[in-house]
Design a protein around this motif. Structure first.
Motif, PDB file in Angstrom:
ATOM      1  N   GLU A   1      80.251 -43.322  55.404  1.00  0.00           N
ATOM      2  CA  GLU A   1      81.116 -43.822  56.475  1.00  0.00           C
ATOM      3  C   GLU A   1      81.545 -42.693  57.404  1.00  0.00           C
TER       4      GLU A   1
ATOM      5  N   SER B   1      78.790 -42.066  59.751  1.00  0.00           N
ATOM      6  CA  SER B   1      78.830 -43.100  60.800  1.00  0.00           C
ATOM      7  C   SER B   1      79.934 -42.805  61.813  1.00  0.00           C
TER       8      SER B   1
ATOM      9  N   LEU C   1      83.245 -49.930  62.581  1.00  0.00           N
ATOM     10  CA  LEU C   1      82.785 -49.738  61.197  1.00  0.00           C
ATOM     11  C   LEU C   1      83.139 -50.915  60.314  1.00  0.00           C
TER      12      LEU C   1
ATOM     13  N   VAL D   1      86.004 -51.300  58.886  1.00  0.00           N
ATOM     14  CA  VAL D   1      86.764 -50.675  57.793  1.00  0.00           C
ATOM     15  C   VAL D   1      88.223 -50.659  58.240  1.00  0.00           C
TER      16      VAL D   1
END
Lengths: 195, 124
Positions: free
Chosen positions: B56, B59, B77, B79
């Motif tokens: 992550e 990313s 994302l 998230v």
């Protein structure tokens, strides 16, 4: 050749500022954000645990992580140095703990009113009044809803004469622009008054 | 003997619940860097040791080649913001990401900023 330590060197990083879009469920908050944002409204979520850390221990964390608050927001690039974000506040009352973080440092707020369910925006008005956050009321004129004069809305909400009340159509960009301009002018007037 | 194949679907099932905390090694809040939802972050370096990062975080570095707010990173994302803040604060601590705090209006906002905002909205 020297190693390239920082590729960013002098490139400026813009700073951001935010405006809140509040109002009851279904008042058109996301529609308004979408009509003026340069990107399609994005949605992010905040974990419930963010606000309840002091009561956290590891047991039960799994349950709490499932409780999230979705926040819709949009973006307007002002210039190379400044980006404006528009955040729709979560409507449900149980997510009010989120409002304080959202409100912190915000330029001001738009309370979207739906005249068919005017009472749904009372809590937003109270919230901004109590924290002395500058706000305006924008009446989203839904098709088929009775048209009220802005003074009638002002009276129904019992807000002071200093708070602008505008009529708008949240779907139209020009109308959304007018709403935001009215808010920023209102903030500017308040700033002038205190100097 | 445990059947590894039977573990797969199980961990898939709990994935969405537990994953954010695994990404941040159980931390829920960063201790060092104070990030706001609209702090703007940008990738700072090209010489990144990607092997030492969470996927992550890699990313995030890709997303942040241009300046983005924490909220945008979170949305792209998918998230939660709280987790993104922790992942970002690690990257900031290692010098991989630069952040700029938002304008706050606890003190009155300057007329220049207000005028810039008015002009910007007018141009829409």
């Amino acid at each position: 050749m020297a190693s390239n330590d920082s590729d960013r060197g002098a490139e400026p990083i813009p700073s951001a500022i935010k405006i809140l879009i509040a109002g009851g469920f279904g008042a058109g908050k996301t529609t308004l954000v979408g009509s003026v944002s340069e990107i399609s409204p994005l949605s992010t979520e905040e974990l419930m645990t963010e606000a309840s850390l002091d009561v956290d221990d590891t047991s039960g964390v799994e349950q709490k992580t499932t409780t999230t608050v979705a926040l819709d927001f949009g973006r307007i690039t002002i210039n190379d140095d400044l980006v404006l974000y528009l955040f729709g506040t979560p409507g449900q009352q149980r997510f009010w703990f989120m409002w304080d973080e959202l409100a912190l440092g915000s330029l001001g707020a738009v309370v979207l009113a739906d005249t068919r369910r005017l009472e749904t925006c009372f809590p937003s008005v109270d919230f901004f009044e109590r924290r002395s956050i500058p706000f305006i009321v924008a009446v989203n004129c839904f098709d088929g809803a009775h048209r009220y004069e802005s003074d009638e809305v002002r009276e129904a909400l019992s807000i002071s004469s200093g708070v602008p009340v505008v009529l708008c159509d949240a779907r139209m960009r020009e109308s959304g622009k007018e709403v935001l301009l009215t808010l920023v002018q209102h903030v500017a007037a308040a700033v002038s008054a205190t100097v | 003997m445990p059947d590894r194949h039977s573990l797969g679907p199980d961990s898939e099932e709990v994935g969405p619940l537990v994953r954010p905390y695994i990404m941040t090694l159980g931390r829920q809040r960063s201790d060092t860097v104070q990030l706001d939802m609209i702090s703007v972050v940008i990738a700072a370096r090209a010489d990144v040791d990607e092997m030492s990062l969470e996927p992550e975080q890699v990313s995030i570095l890709e997303l942040c080649r241009r300046p983005l707010s924490v909220a945008e990173v979170s949305a792209h994302l998918d998230v939660p913001v709280a987790v993104v803040k922790v992942l970002l604060s690690d990257l900031i601590g290692r010098g991989y990401v630069l952040a700029r705090a938002p304008y706050t209006t606890q003190s009155p906002v300057s007329r220049d900023i207000l005028q810039a905002v008015l002009d910007g909205i007018q141009r829409l």
